[in-house]
Write a protein that holds these residues in place. Structure first.
Motif, PDB file in Angstrom:
ATOM      1  N   ARG A   1     -14.964   3.526  -8.379  1.00  0.00           N
ATOM      2  CA  ARG A   1     -14.604   2.792  -7.161  1.00  0.00           C
ATOM      3  C   ARG A   1     -14.593   3.726  -5.957  1.00  0.00           C
ATOM      4  NH1 ARG A   1     -10.244   0.614  -4.173  1.00  0.00           N
ATOM      5  NH2 ARG A   1     -10.204  -1.681  -4.093  1.00  0.00           N
ATOM      6  N   ALA A   2     -14.062   4.933  -6.167  1.00  0.00           N
ATOM      7  CA  ALA A   2     -13.989   5.896  -5.066  1.00  0.00           C
ATOM      8  C   ALA A   2     -15.376   6.250  -4.547  1.00  0.00           C
ATOM      9  CB  ALA A   2     -13.260   7.151  -5.529  1.00  0.00           C
TER      10      ALA A   2
ATOM     11  N   VAL B   1       0.846  -1.191   0.000  1.00  0.00           N
ATOM     12  CA  VAL B   1       0.000   0.000   0.000  1.00  0.00           C
ATOM     13  C   VAL B   1       0.880   1.239   0.000  1.00  0.00           C
ATOM     14  CG1 VAL B   1      -1.747   1.280   1.290  1.00  0.00           C
ATOM     15  CG2 VAL B   1      -1.849  -1.219   1.192  1.00  0.00           C
ATOM     16  N   VAL B   2       0.511   2.250  -0.774  1.00  0.00           N
ATOM     17  CA  VAL B   2       1.266   3.506  -0.829  1.00  0.00           C
ATOM     18  C   VAL B   2       0.356   4.656  -0.398  1.00  0.00           C
ATOM     19  CG1 VAL B   2       2.826   2.700  -2.634  1.00  0.00           C
ATOM     20  CG2 VAL B   2       0.690   3.814  -3.276  1.00  0.00           C
ATOM     21  N   ASP B   3       0.957   5.675   0.177  1.00  0.00           N
ATOM     22  CA  ASP B   3       0.181   6.827   0.638  1.00  0.00           C
ATOM     23  C   ASP B   3       0.418   8.064  -0.219  1.00  0.00           C
ATOM     24  OD1 ASP B   3       2.751   7.419   1.366  1.00  0.00           O
ATOM     25  OD2 ASP B   3       2.369   7.553   3.528  1.00  0.00           O
TER      26      ASP B   3
ATOM     27  N   ASP C   1     -16.713   5.795  -0.761  1.00  0.00           N
ATOM     28  CA  ASP C   1     -17.288   6.930  -0.024  1.00  0.00           C
ATOM     29  C   ASP C   1     -18.634   6.572   0.594  1.00  0.00           C
ATOM     30  OD1 ASP C   1     -15.157   8.555  -0.561  1.00  0.00           O
ATOM     31  OD2 ASP C   1     -16.096   9.612  -2.222  1.00  0.00           O
ATOM     32  N   VAL C   2     -19.499   5.941  -0.181  1.00  0.00           N
ATOM     33  CA  VAL C   2     -20.835   5.642   0.331  1.00  0.00           C
ATOM     34  C   VAL C   2     -20.788   4.555   1.405  1.00  0.00           C
ATOM     35  CG1 VAL C   2     -21.520   3.843  -1.333  1.00  0.00           C
ATOM     36  CG2 VAL C   2     -23.239   5.439  -0.447  1.00  0.00           C
ATOM     37  N   LEU C   3     -19.742   3.712   1.348  1.00  0.00           N
ATOM     38  CA  LEU C   3     -19.541   2.705   2.387  1.00  0.00           C
ATOM     39  C   LEU C   3     -18.881   3.289   3.637  1.00  0.00           C
ATOM     40  CD1 LEU C   3     -18.252  -0.265   0.202  1.00  0.00           C
ATOM     41  CD2 LEU C   3     -20.316  -0.332   1.613  1.00  0.00           C
ATOM     42  N   GLY C   4     -18.270   4.465   3.489  1.00  0.00           N
ATOM     43  CA  GLY C   4     -17.541   5.061   4.597  1.00  0.00           C
ATOM     44  C   GLY C   4     -16.202   4.406   4.847  1.00  0.00           C
ATOM     45  N   ILE C   5     -15.583   3.864   3.780  1.00  0.00           N
ATOM     46  CA  ILE C   5     -14.283   3.203   3.882  1.00  0.00           C
ATOM     47  C   ILE C   5     -13.242   4.057   3.179  1.00  0.00           C
ATOM     48  CG2 ILE C   5     -12.952   1.157   3.244  1.00  0.00           C
ATOM     49  CD1 ILE C   5     -15.536  -0.432   3.237  1.00  0.00           C
ATOM     50  N   ALA C   6     -12.132   4.318   3.855  1.00  0.00           N
ATOM     51  CA  ALA C   6     -11.105   5.178   3.270  1.00  0.00           C
ATOM     52  C   ALA C   6     -10.346   4.474   2.156  1.00  0.00           C
ATOM     53  CB  ALA C   6     -10.131   5.640   4.353  1.00  0.00           C
ATOM     54  N   ALA C   7     -10.013   3.206   2.344  1.00  0.00           N
ATOM     55  CA  ALA C   7      -9.243   2.452   1.358  1.00  0.00           C
ATOM     56  C   ALA C   7      -9.500   0.970   1.555  1.00  0.00           C
ATOM     57  CB  ALA C   7      -7.750   2.746   1.488  1.00  0.00           C
ATOM     58  N   ALA C   8      -9.402   0.202   0.472  1.00  0.00           N
ATOM     59  CA  ALA C   8      -9.627  -1.242   0.554  1.00  0.00           C
ATOM     60  C   ALA C   8      -9.120  -1.909  -0.705  1.00  0.00           C
ATOM     61  CB  ALA C   8     -11.119  -1.539   0.739  1.00  0.00           C
ATOM     62  N   ASP C   9      -8.682  -3.156  -0.568  1.00  0.00           N
ATOM     63  CA  ASP C   9      -8.398  -3.924  -1.775  1.00  0.00           C
ATOM     64  C   ASP C   9      -9.719  -4.482  -2.304  1.00  0.00           C
ATOM     65  OD1 ASP C   9      -9.051  -6.156  -0.222  1.00  0.00           O
ATOM     66  OD2 ASP C   9      -6.965  -6.761   0.068  1.00  0.00           O
ATOM     67  N   ASP C  10      -9.666  -5.159  -3.448  1.00  0.00           N
ATOM     68  CA  ASP C  10     -10.901  -5.624  -4.071  1.00  0.00           C
ATOM     69  C   ASP C  10     -11.654  -6.621  -3.204  1.00  0.00           C
ATOM     70  OD1 ASP C  10     -10.639  -4.002  -6.230  1.00  0.00           O
ATOM     71  OD2 ASP C  10     -10.126  -5.569  -7.671  1.00  0.00           O
TER      72      ASP C  10
END
Length: 388
Positions: free
Chosen positions: A258-259, A102-104, A263-272
């Motif tokens: 995907r973004a 993961v990269v920031d 957003d609607v899930l309230g998740i900042a980042a996730a893999d597939d």
């Protein structure tokens, strides 16, 4: 001629899995003694192995089974805006080892080359110790020029005129090939996944960088004049209901995103895998509504593909496969509203069968291509671009 025949036999067991000498004889049209000689040469070169025939087979003289060696691997790389993914894929089609870092921040071409070299060095001392590494394939979410493997533009990564092949070759000392990620996903699904046996296929890939695509026409990957074919995500989205629009004058990947799902899930980042699990478990009206909206917008693009290309199959990868899985009947019905009836009758919409490995397996095919063309040739370290 002999080297070409060697390549054909190796390709058959690479793409089709273990096969008997008798089956190879039928597939190639060569005689049994020639097949025996070719197989022996491939085994001596460490590219194939022979196994004892199935002892349960009783009719006729049993024929030895030939398989691609699992000791020969290609390194596959997929740089994205949220992570760099890498795998070692065996000539037998199996993923030997995989990494996701993961990269920031946006990674540069130089970052990518450095990461590839570092991870490969670690693998050579552990998982790949003693194995033959034939090359590196890089799947880039951007436009890759067919003539010299330069990434002309990868908008979400911020790359322009990036000689990623040259950088990775210098860092690893291995031959390198570069291609568009979605086109390589199309190739992988056609050879090993959902589209096996279908020669007219539209593939759309939904990733962190947006939506790309690949075309298989008449059994061949279509790159176009410059190698840029398949950029579905950059087309203007056709939106029948103004209430479904989320971006002013936006292209498809601005609307089907995907973004927006994160957003609607309230998740900042996730893999597939995490994203798919979250969407499958969601009961919130906002999430279900966003899935429905994105399906309706995507359907018009799929209809255009059906009308123009008349494929037998549309394959959806990445987060697009999640839109399909959430309600396949709804997406199919919405597509048929916009498509001409006759070509729509012939098409099926399926999720990618190779999951998270689809782009990496496609990238590995790039690295294997010279070996399959001429198994005894010396490796060429000049960076290459994907070809149909």
């Amino acid at each position: 001629m002999r080297r070409r025949n060697l390549g054909e036999v190796l390709r058959l067991v690479h793409e089709g899995g273990p096969q008997s000498r008798a089956r190879l004889t039928v597939a190639t049209g060569l005689n049994r003694s020639t097949i025996a000689d070719l197989v022996s040469t491939l085994v001596d070169a460490g590219l194939a192995v022979e196994r004892e025939p199935d002892p349960t087979r009783r009719a006729g003289r049993p024929s030895p089974v030939v398989a691609a060696s699992d000791d020969v691997v290609a390194i596959a790389v997929n740089p994205e805006i949220d992570a760099i993914e890498m795998a070692a894929v065996g000539l037998n089609g199996l993923v030997r080892v995989r990494a996701r870092e993961v990269v920031d921040r946006l990674i540069t071409p130089e970052d990518t080359a450095s990461s590839v070299a570092r991870i490969l060095d670690e693998w050579r001392n552990r998982e790949l110790s003693g194995l033959r590494v034939v090359g590196v394939g890089v799947a880039v979410p951007g436009l890759v020029r067919a003539t010299d493997a330069v990434v002309r533009y990868a908008p979400h990564l911020g790359w322009r005129e990036a000689s990623i092949g040259t950088l990775v070759q210098a860092a690893t000392g291995l031959p390198v090939a570069v291609g568009n990620d979605a086109s390589l996903g199309a190739k992988a699904e056609h050879l090993f996944g959902a589209a096996v046996g279908n020669d007219d296929v539209v593939y759309l890939n939904g990733g962190a960088s947006g939506i790309g695509g690949g075309l298989i026409i008449g059994g061949r990957l279509v790159g176009g004049a410059g190698g840029y074919a398949g950029e579905w995500g950059q087309n203007k989205a056709v939106i029948a209901d103004p209430a479904d629009r989320r971006s002013r004058d936006g292209v498809l990947e601005d609307e089907v995103s995907r973004a927006r799902l994160l957003d609607v899930l309230g998740i900042a980042a996730a893999d597939d895998l995490i994203l798919a699990e979250a969407l499958a478990a969601a009961t919130d009206d906002a999430v279900i509504g966003e899935l429905s909206r994105q399906r309706r917008v995507l359907a018009s693009t799929l209809a255009s593909a059906v009308n123009v290309l008349n494929p037998s199959m549309i394959v959806l990868g990445g987060f697009l496969s999640m839109l399909l899985s959430a309600d396949a009947d709804a997406l199919d019905a919405a597509m048929r509203v916009h498509a001409m009836a006759d070509p729509a009758d012939d098409v099926r919409i399926l999720p990618a069968a190779l999951g998270d490995d689809r782009l990496l397996i496609g990238a590995a095919e790039l690295a294997f291509a010279p070996l399959l063309a001429d198994p005894l040739a010396e490796p060429d370290v000049e960076p290459r671009a994907a070809r149909g």
